[in-house]
Each structure stands twice: as structure tokens, then as C-alpha cells.
Design a protein around this motif. Structure first.
Motif, PDB file in Angstrom:
ATOM      1  N   GLY A   1       0.885  -1.113   0.110  1.00 44.46           N
ATOM      2  CA  GLY A   1      -0.111   0.037   0.146  1.00 44.46           C
ATOM      3  C   GLY A   1       0.983   1.191   0.090  1.00 44.46           C
ATOM      4  O   GLY A   1       1.785   1.222  -0.430  1.00 44.46           O
ATOM      5  N   GLN A   2       0.215   2.427   0.618  1.00 43.27           N
ATOM      6  CA  GLN A   2       1.061   3.567   0.484  1.00 43.27           C
ATOM      7  C   GLN A   2       1.632   3.968   1.863  1.00 43.27           C
ATOM      8  O   GLN A   2       2.410   4.846   1.926  1.00 43.27           O
ATOM      9  CB  GLN A   2       0.041   4.746   0.287  1.00 43.27           C
ATOM     10  CG  GLN A   2      -0.569   4.564  -1.184  1.00 43.27           C
ATOM     11  CD  GLN A   2      -1.510   5.962  -1.618  1.00 43.27           C
ATOM     12  OE1 GLN A   2      -1.628   6.630  -0.725  1.00 43.27           O
ATOM     13  NE2 GLN A   2      -2.062   5.693  -2.812  1.00 43.27           N
ATOM     14  N   TYR A   3       1.055   3.111   2.831  1.00 46.48           N
ATOM     15  CA  TYR A   3       1.730   3.780   4.350  1.00 46.48           C
ATOM     16  C   TYR A   3       2.044   2.247   4.996  1.00 46.48           C
ATOM     17  O   TYR A   3       1.296   1.364   4.953  1.00 46.48           O
ATOM     18  CB  TYR A   3       0.745   4.406   5.194  1.00 46.48           C
ATOM     19  CG  TYR A   3       0.390   5.834   4.537  1.00 46.48           C
ATOM     20  CD1 TYR A   3       1.144   6.895   4.742  1.00 46.48           C
ATOM     21  CD2 TYR A   3      -0.734   5.954   3.706  1.00 46.48           C
ATOM     22  CE1 TYR A   3       0.893   8.128   4.185  1.00 46.48           C
ATOM     23  CE2 TYR A   3      -0.902   7.013   3.021  1.00 46.48           C
ATOM     24  CZ  TYR A   3      -0.075   8.403   3.535  1.00 46.48           C
ATOM     25  OH  TYR A   3      -0.505   9.602   2.757  1.00 46.48           O
ATOM     26  N   SER A   4       2.898   2.621   6.273  1.00 47.92           N
ATOM     27  CA  SER A   4       3.093   1.415   7.214  1.00 47.92           C
ATOM     28  C   SER A   4       3.583   2.134   8.255  1.00 47.92           C
ATOM     29  O   SER A   4       3.935   3.373   8.389  1.00 47.92           O
ATOM     30  CB  SER A   4       4.379   0.603   6.556  1.00 47.92           C
ATOM     31  OG  SER A   4       4.100  -0.111   5.418  1.00 47.92           O
ATOM     32  N   ALA A   5       3.254   1.465   9.530  1.00 49.06           N
ATOM     33  CA  ALA A   5       3.861   1.999  10.591  1.00 49.06           C
ATOM     34  C   ALA A   5       5.576   1.741  10.576  1.00 49.06           C
ATOM     35  O   ALA A   5       5.994   0.641  10.360  1.00 49.06           O
ATOM     36  CB  ALA A   5       3.489   1.264  12.091  1.00 49.06           C
ATOM     37  N   TYR A   6       6.275   2.530  11.287  1.00 47.46           N
ATOM     38  CA  TYR A   6       7.736   2.606  11.189  1.00 47.46           C
ATOM     39  C   TYR A   6       8.320   2.898  12.574  1.00 47.46           C
ATOM     40  O   TYR A   6       8.047   4.140  13.047  1.00 47.46           O
ATOM     41  CB  TYR A   6       8.374   3.157   9.907  1.00 47.46           C
ATOM     42  CG  TYR A   6       9.873   3.242   9.824  1.00 47.46           C
ATOM     43  CD1 TYR A   6      10.513   1.948   9.527  1.00 47.46           C
ATOM     44  CD2 TYR A   6      10.436   4.306  10.331  1.00 47.46           C
ATOM     45  CE1 TYR A   6      11.677   2.003   9.679  1.00 47.46           C
ATOM     46  CE2 TYR A   6      11.770   4.316  10.448  1.00 47.46           C
ATOM     47  CZ  TYR A   6      12.620   3.184  10.113  1.00 47.46           C
ATOM     48  OH  TYR A   6      13.854   3.295  10.116  1.00 47.46           O
ATOM     49  N   ALA A   7       9.423   2.464  12.955  1.00 43.94           N
ATOM     50  CA  ALA A   7      10.189   3.072  14.230  1.00 43.94           C
ATOM     51  C   ALA A   7      11.646   2.533  13.758  1.00 43.94           C
ATOM     52  O   ALA A   7      11.920   1.582  13.243  1.00 43.94           O
ATOM     53  CB  ALA A   7       9.714   2.515  15.304  1.00 43.94           C
ATOM     54  N   GLU A   8      12.497   3.507  14.547  1.00 43.78           N
ATOM     55  CA  GLU A   8      13.916   2.914  14.562  1.00 43.78           C
ATOM     56  C   GLU A   8      14.583   3.311  15.892  1.00 43.78           C
ATOM     57  O   GLU A   8      13.959   4.184  16.507  1.00 43.78           O
ATOM     58  CB  GLU A   8      14.824   3.653  13.434  1.00 43.78           C
ATOM     59  CG  GLU A   8      14.784   5.241  13.135  1.00 43.78           C
ATOM     60  CD  GLU A   8      15.558   5.607  12.059  1.00 43.78           C
ATOM     61  OE1 GLU A   8      16.500   6.500  12.272  1.00 43.78           O
ATOM     62  OE2 GLU A   8      15.097   5.233  10.840  1.00 43.78           O
ATOM     63  N   ALA A   9      15.511   2.584  16.026  1.00 40.33           N
ATOM     64  CA  ALA A   9      16.366   2.693  17.347  1.00 40.33           C
ATOM     65  C   ALA A   9      17.746   2.471  17.473  1.00 40.33           C
ATOM     66  O   ALA A   9      17.996   1.631  16.617  1.00 40.33           O
ATOM     67  CB  ALA A   9      15.525   1.942  18.532  1.00 40.33           C
ATOM     68  N   ALA A  10      18.490   3.162  18.078  1.00 39.11           N
ATOM     69  CA  ALA A  10      19.949   2.882  18.226  1.00 39.11           C
ATOM     70  C   ALA A  10      20.205   1.431  18.785  1.00 39.11           C
ATOM     71  O   ALA A  10      19.333   1.131  19.509  1.00 39.11           O
ATOM     72  CB  ALA A  10      20.589   3.708  19.161  1.00 39.11           C
ATOM     73  N   PRO A  11      21.152   0.820  18.607  1.00 38.00           N
ATOM     74  CA  PRO A  11      21.423  -0.561  19.135  1.00 38.00           C
ATOM     75  C   PRO A  11      21.461  -0.408  20.692  1.00 38.00           C
ATOM     76  O   PRO A  11      21.429  -1.480  21.451  1.00 38.00           O
ATOM     77  CB  PRO A  11      22.828  -0.927  18.535  1.00 38.00           C
ATOM     78  CG  PRO A  11      22.931  -0.029  17.390  1.00 38.00           C
ATOM     79  CD  PRO A  11      22.050   1.028  17.505  1.00 38.00           C
ATOM     80  N   SER A  12      21.826   0.719  21.124  1.00 35.00           N
ATOM     81  CA  SER A  12      21.942   0.980  22.813  1.00 35.00           C
ATOM     82  C   SER A  12      20.635   1.001  23.387  1.00 35.00           C
ATOM     83  O   SER A  12      20.585   1.080  24.532  1.00 35.00           O
ATOM     84  CB  SER A  12      22.728   2.219  23.036  1.00 35.00           C
ATOM     85  OG  SER A  12      22.127   3.434  22.511  1.00 35.00           O
ATOM     86  N   GLN A  13      19.569   1.260  22.779  1.00 31.52           N
ATOM     87  CA  GLN A  13      18.191   1.274  23.048  1.00 31.52           C
ATOM     88  C   GLN A  13      17.656  -0.044  23.209  1.00 31.52           C
ATOM     89  O   GLN A  13      17.512  -0.868  22.204  1.00 31.52           O
ATOM     90  CB  GLN A  13      17.271   1.904  22.003  1.00 31.52           C
ATOM     91  CG  GLN A  13      15.831   2.250  22.367  1.00 31.52           C
ATOM     92  CD  GLN A  13      15.640   3.176  23.636  1.00 31.52           C
ATOM     93  OE1 GLN A  13      16.388   4.189  23.381  1.00 31.52           O
ATOM     94  NE2 GLN A  13      14.652   2.819  24.384  1.00 31.52           N
ATOM     95  N   TYR A  14      17.534  -0.489  24.770  1.00 36.03           N
ATOM     96  CA  TYR A  14      17.466  -1.835  24.860  1.00 36.03           C
ATOM     97  C   TYR A  14      15.972  -2.347  24.330  1.00 36.03           C
ATOM     98  O   TYR A  14      15.885  -3.212  23.985  1.00 36.03           O
ATOM     99  CB  TYR A  14      17.690  -2.177  26.317  1.00 36.03           C
ATOM    100  CG  TYR A  14      17.978  -3.714  26.729  1.00 36.03           C
ATOM    101  CD1 TYR A  14      19.041  -4.131  26.504  1.00 36.03           C
ATOM    102  CD2 TYR A  14      16.899  -4.372  27.058  1.00 36.03           C
ATOM    103  CE1 TYR A  14      19.479  -5.583  26.508  1.00 36.03           C
ATOM    104  CE2 TYR A  14      17.243  -5.892  27.461  1.00 36.03           C
ATOM    105  CZ  TYR A  14      18.552  -6.461  27.064  1.00 36.03           C
ATOM    106  OH  TYR A  14      18.396  -7.655  27.269  1.00 36.03           O
ATOM    107  N   TRP A  15      14.960  -1.635  24.946  1.00 34.91           N
ATOM    108  CA  TRP A  15      13.620  -2.045  24.598  1.00 34.91           C
ATOM    109  C   TRP A  15      12.804  -0.784  24.042  1.00 34.91           C
ATOM    110  O   TRP A  15      12.859   0.395  24.408  1.00 34.91           O
ATOM    111  CB  TRP A  15      12.653  -2.131  25.853  1.00 34.91           C
ATOM    112  CG  TRP A  15      13.175  -3.486  26.348  1.00 34.91           C
ATOM    113  CD1 TRP A  15      13.748  -3.631  27.615  1.00 34.91           C
ATOM    114  CD2 TRP A  15      13.053  -4.909  25.911  1.00 34.91           C
ATOM    115  NE1 TRP A  15      14.008  -4.857  27.935  1.00 34.91           N
ATOM    116  CE2 TRP A  15      13.676  -5.802  27.002  1.00 34.91           C
ATOM    117  CE3 TRP A  15      12.387  -5.408  24.881  1.00 34.91           C
ATOM    118  CZ2 TRP A  15      13.555  -7.033  26.619  1.00 34.91           C
ATOM    119  CZ3 TRP A  15      12.407  -6.700  24.625  1.00 34.91           C
ATOM    120  CH2 TRP A  15      12.967  -7.707  25.662  1.00 34.91           C
TER     121      TRP A  15
END
Length: 182
Positions: free
Chosen positions: A84-98
Motif C-alpha cells: 500500500g501507501q503507508y506502514s507503521a515504522y520506528a527505528e532505534a539505536a543499538p543501545s536502546q534496549y527496548w
């Protein structure tokens, strides 16, 4: 009072069959599923499955869904969209545990206690993780997770998961998607 998915049928005595009914509810809350008969007869029902079809992010905002963002966003970046046109997305640094990035809103999606649910979803590893990605159903009233599922995929991998779980004896469950260590 308004009915959705009205379906009627007649069968000779002794007939065994099945029905699949798809409907969209209206703007109100507290819907009930009803089976009945008109002008007498006898009917048995069994093996009922109720599935909410396709909660998508195609409206481009979390507000139009049963989910909240956590640390996520709704994106239309073609590198991050699955279909489709949209998706939920997130990113985090490797130091971000959860890092939880998409969380169901219990005021819009109420999961009941002691009930079995099946959740299916597509996922895409946009960048590699040092840890893992995860999905879980969690009660706000007890310190327990249900349907815990984790996976790792190389960047660019698109996949899908089907998770079946039974909630516990408490209320207020949320569905959570997240990542561990980026």
C-alpha cells in the motif's frame, strides 16, 4: 438499533454447513453477534471464529486506527512501506534496549480476559538489528505477557507472522510491537 451482516438461510433437516459473513460495524460501541430462527425449527452452531479484518495504516495517521504510536510513525517512504501507501515504522539505536513502536489502544480495541485471539501481521526489516523484533499482548493489570513472539531478519526481509494466544484472568490488554537493541 441497526443490524450489520444480516444473513438468512434455509436447509433441510440434517444438513451440516458453514457460513462466512463479512461486515463492517458502524460508529457506535457494544456490538453483539446473534443467531436465531424465524417460525420455529432447531439449529445447532459450533466452531465460531470471529476475526477483525485488516487494520491498516492507509489513512496515513495513527488516529484513524486502533493503535497508538509508541515511538513509531506512519510513513509513506517507499523503502519502509510493506504494501500500500503507508506502514507503521520506528527505528532505534543499538543501545536502546527496548523500543515499543506500535501499541493498541484499549479504548478502541478491547481484548477480553480468558479469550483466544489470533493476530496476523506483515513485517519488514528495514535495517538489521543487534537484538530482535517482537510482538506481545500485555495486560495492564498483571505482570504477564501473552503470545510472545520474537524474530530476527536480515535487512530488506519481508515476512508475516500469525500468533494465537489466550489472555489471562485480568483486563486491559494491549498489543505491542517493538524491537530490542535497535
Amino acid at each position: 438499533d441497526r443490524d450489520f451482516g444480516w444473513t438468512s438461510w434455509t436447509d433441510p433437516a440434517g444438513t451440516v454447513g458453514s457460513k462466512v459473513v463479512t461486515f463492517t460495524t458502524g460508529s457506535k460501541n457494544k456490538y453483539r453477534l446473534l443467531w436465531g430462527m424465524n417460525q420455529g425449527g432447531g439449529l445447532s452452531i459450533d466452531d465460531i471464529q470471529v476475526t477483525k479484518l485488516n487494520e491498516s495504516f492507509e489513512r496515513g495517521t495513527y488516529e484513524a486506527t486502533s493503535f497508538g504510536p509508541g515511538a513509531g510513525i506512519i510513513t509513506n517512504d517507499p523503502q519502509k512501506v510493506i504494501t500500500g501507501q503507508y506502514s507503521a515504522y520506528a527505528e532505534a539505536a543499538p543501545s536502546q534496549y527496548w523500543q515499543e513502536f506500535s501499541i493498541s489502544d484499549p479504548s478502541k480495541m478491547q481484548l477480553e480476559k480468558n479469550t483466544t485471539y489470533t493476530v496476523s501481521f506483515k513485517h519488514k526489516a528495514v535495517t538489521a538489528t543487534n537484538g530482535f523484533y517482537y510482538f506481545v499482548a500485555r495486560s495492564e493489570e498483571e505482570d504477564r505477557d501473552f503470545g510472545w513472539t520474537s524474530w530476527t531478519d536480515p535487512a530488506g526481509t519481508v515476512g508475516s507472522k500469525v500468533v494465537t494466544f489466550t489472555t489471562g484472568s485480568k483486563n486491559k490488554y494491549r498489543l505491542l510491537w517493538g524491537m530490542n537493541q535497535g
